[in-house]
Design a protein around this motif. Structure first.
Motif, PDB file in Angstrom:
ATOM      1  N   GLU A 266      29.467  46.998  48.549  1.00 49.79           N
ATOM      2  CA  GLU A 266      30.063  47.844  47.529  1.00 49.79           C
ATOM      3  C   GLU A 266      31.543  47.533  47.344  1.00 49.79           C
ATOM      4  OE1 GLU A 266      29.403  51.951  48.256  1.00 49.79           O
ATOM      5  OE2 GLU A 266      27.366  51.925  47.438  1.00 49.79           O
ATOM      6  N   ARG A 267      32.256  47.335  48.439  1.00 50.58           N
ATOM      7  CA  ARG A 267      33.687  47.042  48.333  1.00 50.58           C
ATOM      8  C   ARG A 267      33.929  45.756  47.545  1.00 50.58           C
ATOM      9  NH1 ARG A 267      33.853  48.505  53.923  1.00 50.58           N
ATOM     10  NH2 ARG A 267      34.178  46.304  54.473  1.00 50.58           N
ATOM     11  N   GLN A 268      33.106  44.738  47.775  1.00 44.53           N
ATOM     12  CA  GLN A 268      33.254  43.493  47.031  1.00 44.53           C
ATOM     13  C   GLN A 268      32.957  43.698  45.550  1.00 44.53           C
ATOM     14  OE1 GLN A 268      30.600  40.822  49.083  1.00 44.53           O
ATOM     15  NE2 GLN A 268      32.112  40.307  50.660  1.00 44.53           N
ATOM     16  N   ALA A 269      31.910  44.479  45.249  1.00 50.33           N
ATOM     17  CA  ALA A 269      31.578  44.758  43.849  1.00 50.33           C
ATOM     18  C   ALA A 269      32.708  45.528  43.172  1.00 50.33           C
ATOM     19  CB  ALA A 269      30.273  45.556  43.767  1.00 50.33           C
ATOM     20  N   PHE A 270      33.290  46.510  43.869  1.00 43.59           N
ATOM     21  CA  PHE A 270      34.385  47.291  43.296  1.00 43.59           C
ATOM     22  C   PHE A 270      35.600  46.401  43.019  1.00 43.59           C
ATOM     23  CE2 PHE A 270      32.717  51.216  45.735  1.00 43.59           C
ATOM     24  CZ  PHE A 270      31.756  51.415  44.749  1.00 43.59           C
ATOM     25  N   LEU A 271      35.906  45.508  43.963  1.00 39.46           N
ATOM     26  CA  LEU A 271      37.079  44.652  43.800  1.00 39.46           C
ATOM     27  C   LEU A 271      36.916  43.729  42.601  1.00 39.46           C
ATOM     28  CD1 LEU A 271      39.783  43.596  44.833  1.00 39.46           C
ATOM     29  CD2 LEU A 271      38.514  42.046  46.347  1.00 39.46           C
ATOM     30  N   TRP A 272      35.783  43.030  42.519  1.00 38.29           N
ATOM     31  CA  TRP A 272      35.587  42.092  41.429  1.00 38.29           C
ATOM     32  C   TRP A 272      35.485  42.799  40.079  1.00 38.29           C
ATOM     33  CZ3 TRP A 272      36.664  37.213  41.483  1.00 38.29           C
ATOM     34  CH2 TRP A 272      36.607  36.492  42.679  1.00 38.29           C
ATOM     35  N   TYR A 273      34.716  43.903  40.059  1.00 35.17           N
ATOM     36  CA  TYR A 273      34.576  44.591  38.769  1.00 35.17           C
ATOM     37  C   TYR A 273      35.895  45.231  38.346  1.00 35.17           C
ATOM     38  CZ  TYR A 273      32.757  47.181  34.880  1.00 35.17           C
ATOM     39  OH  TYR A 273      32.552  47.633  33.613  1.00 35.17           O
ATOM     40  N   GLY A 274      36.613  45.805  39.292  1.00 34.74           N
ATOM     41  CA  GLY A 274      37.887  46.431  38.953  1.00 34.74           C
ATOM     42  C   GLY A 274      38.869  45.442  38.346  1.00 34.74           C
ATOM     43  N   LEU A 275      38.976  44.254  38.950  1.00 28.93           N
ATOM     44  CA  LEU A 275      39.903  43.242  38.442  1.00 28.93           C
ATOM     45  C   LEU A 275      39.468  42.720  37.072  1.00 28.93           C
ATOM     46  CD1 LEU A 275      40.566  41.208  41.727  1.00 28.93           C
ATOM     47  CD2 LEU A 275      42.153  42.764  40.558  1.00 28.93           C
ATOM     48  N   LEU A 276      38.196  42.345  36.957  1.00 25.53           N
ATOM     49  CA  LEU A 276      37.720  41.779  35.697  1.00 25.53           C
ATOM     50  C   LEU A 276      37.629  42.834  34.595  1.00 25.53           C
ATOM     51  CD1 LEU A 276      34.901  39.440  37.083  1.00 25.53           C
ATOM     52  CD2 LEU A 276      37.183  38.787  36.298  1.00 25.53           C
ATOM     53  N   GLY A 277      37.034  43.999  34.920  1.00 25.52           N
ATOM     54  CA  GLY A 277      36.870  45.041  33.911  1.00 25.52           C
ATOM     55  C   GLY A 277      38.188  45.605  33.431  1.00 25.52           C
ATOM     56  N   GLY A 278      39.130  45.823  34.357  1.00 22.32           N
ATOM     57  CA  GLY A 278      40.432  46.346  33.959  1.00 22.32           C
ATOM     58  C   GLY A 278      41.189  45.387  33.069  1.00 22.32           C
ATOM     59  N   SER A 279      41.195  44.103  33.439  1.00 19.97           N
ATOM     60  CA  SER A 279      41.911  43.098  32.638  1.00 19.97           C
ATOM     61  C   SER A 279      41.289  42.971  31.256  1.00 19.97           C
ATOM     62  CB  SER A 279      41.882  41.750  33.358  1.00 19.97           C
ATOM     63  OG  SER A 279      42.485  41.840  34.633  1.00 19.97           O
ATOM     64  N   TYR A 280      39.971  42.958  31.203  1.00 22.16           N
ATOM     65  CA  TYR A 280      39.297  42.789  29.919  1.00 22.16           C
ATOM     66  C   TYR A 280      39.524  43.991  29.000  1.00 22.16           C
ATOM     67  CZ  TYR A 280      35.628  41.402  26.646  1.00 22.16           C
ATOM     68  OH  TYR A 280      34.943  41.045  25.522  1.00 22.16           O
ATOM     69  N   THR A 281      39.431  45.195  29.560  1.00 20.40           N
ATOM     70  CA  THR A 281      39.625  46.396  28.745  1.00 20.40           C
ATOM     71  C   THR A 281      41.039  46.463  28.192  1.00 20.40           C
ATOM     72  OG1 THR A 281      37.983  47.590  30.064  1.00 20.40           O
ATOM     73  CG2 THR A 281      39.498  48.909  28.740  1.00 20.40           C
ATOM     74  N   VAL A 282      42.029  46.154  29.017  1.00 20.34           N
ATOM     75  CA  VAL A 282      43.415  46.162  28.553  1.00 20.34           C
ATOM     76  C   VAL A 282      43.614  45.114  27.458  1.00 20.34           C
ATOM     77  CG1 VAL A 282      45.802  45.677  29.230  1.00 20.34           C
ATOM     78  CG2 VAL A 282      44.359  47.098  30.683  1.00 20.34           C
ATOM     79  N   ALA A 283      42.999  43.947  27.635  1.00 23.26           N
ATOM     80  CA  ALA A 283      43.145  42.890  26.632  1.00 23.26           C
ATOM     81  C   ALA A 283      42.525  43.304  25.296  1.00 23.26           C
ATOM     82  CB  ALA A 283      42.506  41.596  27.136  1.00 23.26           C
ATOM     83  N   ILE A 284      41.323  43.880  25.344  1.00 24.59           N
ATOM     84  CA  ILE A 284      40.651  44.303  24.110  1.00 24.59           C
ATOM     85  C   ILE A 284      41.438  45.422  23.424  1.00 24.59           C
ATOM     86  CG2 ILE A 284      38.607  45.460  23.206  1.00 24.59           C
ATOM     87  CD1 ILE A 284      38.183  42.525  23.746  1.00 24.59           C
ATOM     88  N   ALA A 285      41.859  46.416  24.208  1.00 16.70           N
ATOM     89  CA  ALA A 285      42.634  47.519  23.620  1.00 16.70           C
ATOM     90  C   ALA A 285      43.928  47.009  23.010  1.00 16.70           C
ATOM     91  CB  ALA A 285      42.919  48.578  24.692  1.00 16.70           C
ATOM     92  N   GLY A 286      44.583  46.068  23.677  1.00 17.61           N
ATOM     93  CA  GLY A 286      45.812  45.502  23.140  1.00 17.61           C
ATOM     94  C   GLY A 286      45.580  44.732  21.855  1.00 17.61           C
TER      95      GLY A 286
END
Length: 475
Positions: free
Chosen positions: A438-458
């Motif tokens: 779970e920790r690995q899934a949270f780390l990878w998804y958090g980094l990728l999902g956060g970056s992608y969402t910020v990029a799309i919103a921007g």
């Protein structure tokens, strides 16, 4: 014997770290915790109980307060008796012991109409507690704690019940957090006769309760206005047929046929869509709005029908603004109660399934039938919108269908908020609980999902600002 308040975990530690496995807990700690009954304590008493100060040092600091208005903890820190961190932890213990929860033990009950669904999966076991369209997934240990809350009249009795059922220690902070969570979701009621006071708000949310960020609300704003229950019941026989193996095979063949036919007319289809892109209402914009409305509605109807076909309820449909883009939505949260993972996966994918069916029918009608130009344009737009929407919906980095499919496939509920919470803990150099997987899934998804969402919103914000400036003649 050691006072339980001195054995309370560090508030900065994770719940799993503080609860720990029962097999590794010292027997004297277990015995003391099972007898522990929380009650308000003074800060000086807590410091003495934890061995951080003597009664003489506390009495001396209290006598100084007549001339020095500083708090007792500050005086003890100034005298070198305690550190600021020790005083801070003692204050958190004091806040916990003063919680109004302890005045209402034995008064909590599950609300009428509540249903409980156990879930057994490869990587997790869970219990889904549901009331209407409100659902919460609890671990088996959390559910035992909740059952103790509605059955017992003291913390010690709850702790003993959980210890006997799960072999896990229960800390007062865990009971406060779970009670607050269930109360805020409206799953608990109060037995008014058992209350010693008339306090109308017995369980205020603690300061540490996570709240959704203000800007995040506007990235996913939902406006419900329709109850599709009657329509779903009328079309349920057809809907159930579409989710059989035979129905899936027929639709797969239909989509494959439409793909082959449209591939032979791809150039003409592209020219039709692009050639009308700059037109206004009668041309590109009008046909696009009609096609987009049909696609979005059919997509959400697919989710709703899948949920209903498997025995769930869907009572809300409406309009959602996701990253400032309008689209339809339906509330299929009742699918959380499905014990079979494959049913939840089907519900998550049903929107794409129905939309592909619509696009296949529209593409074949456009290629084979002689229709008015305006109708042909709408059909072509449906095909184009479905192609783009399917790719977007399968992207798990946005909170759309692909995300829910990934979350159910990994058997990690609330993947996105838990991933971002993990990044927040890491940024503050705090311990992260949970299994390694779970920790690995949270780390990878958090980094990728956060970056992608910020990029799309921007990007959307930049395009919108550019459009406004051009409209105003400033760009």
């Amino acid at each position: 014997m050691q006072n339980p308040s001195s054995a309370l975990p560090d508030p900065a530690a994770s719940p799993s770290d503080s609860s720990g496995g029962g097999a590794f807990a010292p027997p004297e700690l277990v015995a003391e915790l099972l007898r522990f009954e929380p009650k308000p304590r003074r800060i000086g008493e807590i410091l003495v109980d934890r061995g951080l100060a003597t009664e003489t040092e506390v009495a001396h600091a209290l006598s100084e307060q007549a001339a020095d208005p500083r708090p007792l903890g500050a005086l003890l820190v100034a005298h070198g008796v305690c550190t600021p961190e020790q005083v801070s932890q003692a204050l958190q213990v004091q806040e916990m012991l003063a919680s109004p929860l302890w005045n209402h033990m034995g008064a909590f009950r599950w609300k009428e109409g509540l249903s409980v669904t156990p879930i057994q999966e490869t990587h997790r076991q869970a219990v889904v507690v549901s009331l209407g369209d409100r659902h919460v997934q609890l671990s088996p240990e959390e559910y035992q704690l909740a059952e103790g809350l509605v059955s017992e009249t003291s913390f010690g009795a709850i702790a003993r019940r959980c210890w006997n059922a799960t072999g896990q220690l229960v800390w007062p902070e865990q009971l406060i957090a779970l009670t607050t969570r269930l109360w805020m979701l409206g799953l608990l009621s109060m037995d008014r006769k058992a209350e010693p006071t008339d306090d109308p708000a017995p369980i205020p949310a603690p300061a540490s309760t996570p709240r959704r960020a203000g800007w995040a609300r506007w990235l996913q704003l939902r406006i419900p206005f329709h109850d599709p229950t009657r329509l779903l019941d009328l079309t349920l026989p057809v809907g159930r047929m579409l989710f059989t193996r035979a129905g899936f095979a027929v639709i797969a063949l239909l989509v494959a046929l439409a793909t082959g036919v449209l591939s032979m007319h791809g150039g003409r289809l592209w020219e039709l869509i692009v050639g009308n892109f700059d037109h206004r209402w009668v041309g590109g914009l009008g046909s696009f709005m009609i096609a987009y409305l049909l696609c979005s509605t059919i997509h959400e109807y697919g989710h709703a029908m899948a949920c209903r076909a498997f025995g769930g309820k869907v009572t809300r449909m409406g309009v959602m603004l996701y990253v400032f883009i309008p689209m339809a939505f339906c509330d299929v949260s009742d699918a959380h109660r499905f014990a079979e993972k494959w049913k939840r996966l089907v519900v998550s994918a049903a929107g794409i399934y129905f939309q592909l069916l619509l696009a296949a029918l529209a593409g074949l009608a456009w290629a084979w039938l002689s229709l008015p130009a305006s109708v042909e344009l709408v059909l072509a737009q449906i095909v184009a919108i479905t192609l783009v929407a399917t790719l977007a919906n399968l992207n798990p980095l946005l909170k759309l269908d692909g995300y829910y499919i990934l979350s159910d496939w990994l058997e990690i509920p609330n993947l996105r908020p838990r991933a971002f919470a993990t990044l927040d803990l890491l940024a503050r150099r705090m311990p992260v609980s949970g299994e390694t997987r779970e920790r690995q899934a949270f780390l990878w998804y958090g980094l990728l999902g956060g970056s992608y969402t910020v990029a799309i919103a921007g990007y959307v914000t930049w395009r919108f600002a550019h459009f406004v400036l051009r409209t105003a003649g400033l760009g």
